[in-house]
Design an enzyme around this catalytic site. Structure first.
Site, PDB file in Angstrom:
ATOM      1  N   VAL A 161       0.784  -1.156   0.003  1.00  0.00           N
ATOM      2  CA  VAL A 161       0.002  -0.052   0.077  1.00  0.00           C
ATOM      3  C   VAL A 161       0.950   1.200   0.004  1.00  0.00           C
ATOM      4  CG1 VAL A 161      -1.622   1.315   1.486  1.00  0.00           C
ATOM      5  CG2 VAL A 161      -1.722  -1.240   1.068  1.00  0.00           C
ATOM      6  N   CYS A 162       0.606   2.393  -0.645  1.00  0.00           N
ATOM      7  CA  CYS A 162       1.313   3.549  -0.789  1.00  0.00           C
ATOM      8  C   CYS A 162       2.752   3.515  -1.214  1.00  0.00           C
ATOM      9  CB  CYS A 162       1.063   4.276   0.600  1.00  0.00           C
ATOM     10  SG  CYS A 162       1.538   5.975   0.516  1.00  0.00           S
TER      11      CYS A 162
END
Length: 284
Positions: A161-162
């Protein structure tokens, strides 16, 4: 019926609804569910990912699913808190948290997250999730990279994520693979051999590699992972239980929608952000 008796009936109905909701939140995910970019592309419109078809889940309800979330100093809480909220509610699913040395880690803004396991003590996992952070110095260290690479190589699913995708890419595991990332850092993926894609959710190799965009995209990412592994019904059930019904007050969540002056403010704080090439501690 008198006003008094009507009010009592209404109170009783509301009380019952409250109990029903609490019961669903408490038992629903276990009992009920078990039964039933280039720089130019960055500012343009990303290609939407079609909704998960209501097809067969990759796993049977009886198949166990082990998920490992990697933690480190400087990490962003919401990057993994959102996905963990969903993963914990899936049937027959075990979620673990680990860091290099185990114990507490100090996340972004000084938030202390404790009692993590030691990465070296974990033999393998079905799915590994590497969240992002405001400082990637820790997970970019050779010792961290070696443990993440070891677990990722044997995992059925490698996810992030990210800007956690930068951590994965630095291990070499994403070489030649398509990946999402926070919009401010997405084009740095190519410096590690990955293929940057400015979408909110990206998968490659039929879902062996799955990634979410920046921070809040982790919730969308986790629901798509849930749908792929446990089926659309499980994902929709979980979405309803946590009331994930986003209605943001402003259309300012991505540079394609934000006002130019807001994008300029972010660029001032993170030079190169609008080109997807912002610098972050720990990343060359």
């Amino acid at each position: 019926m008198t006003d008094s008796s009507e009010n009592k009936a209404a109170d009783k109905s509301l009380s019952g609804a409250g109990r029903s909701r609490r019961d669903m939140l408490k038992f629903g995910s276990i009992a009920t569910l078990g039964a039933v970019l280039g720089g130019g592309a960055l500012l343009g419109h990303a290609t939407p990912v079609s909704a998960q078809a209501a097809g067969k889940a990759e796993l049977r309800p009886s198949d166990p699913l082990n998920i490992l979330i990697v933690n480190y100093d400087g990490g962003t809480l919401l990057d993994f808190a959102g996905p963990s909220e969903i993963f914990h509610r899936l049937p027959n699913t075990n979620v673990r948290y680990a860091s290099l040395n185990g114990g507490n880690v100090t996340l972004e803004f000084g938030v202390v997250y404790g009692n993590t396991e030691r990465l070296a003590d974990i033999d393998k996992t079905d799915l590994i999730l590497v969240p992002g952070g405001s400082n990637l110095s820790a997970p970019m260290q050779p010792e961290y990279q070696a443990q993440i690479r070891r677990l990722a190589e044997s995992a059925k699913h490698v996810t992030s994520v990210c800007n956690g995708s930068l951590v994965l890419a630095a291990t070499g595991i994403l070489n030649g693979k398509r990946s999402a990332c926070h919009w401010a850092f997405v084009n740095k993926l190519s410096e590690y051999g990955a293929i940057p894609v400015p979408d909110r959710f990206v998968e490659d190799d039929n879902g062996r590699f799955m990634s979410g965009g920046g921070v809040t995209a982790g919730i969308d990412f986790a629901l798509r992972v849930a749908a792929k592994l446990r089926g659309q019904q499980a994902a929709e059930f979980t979405q309803l239980v946590i009331e994930y019904d986003p209605a943001p007050p402003f259309h300012s969540g991505h540079p394609r929608d934000a006002r130019p002056e807001i994008v300029a403010m972010v660029d001032k704080q993170l030079p190169g952000a609008s080109r997807g090439l912002a610098r972050i501690p720990g990343v060359r």
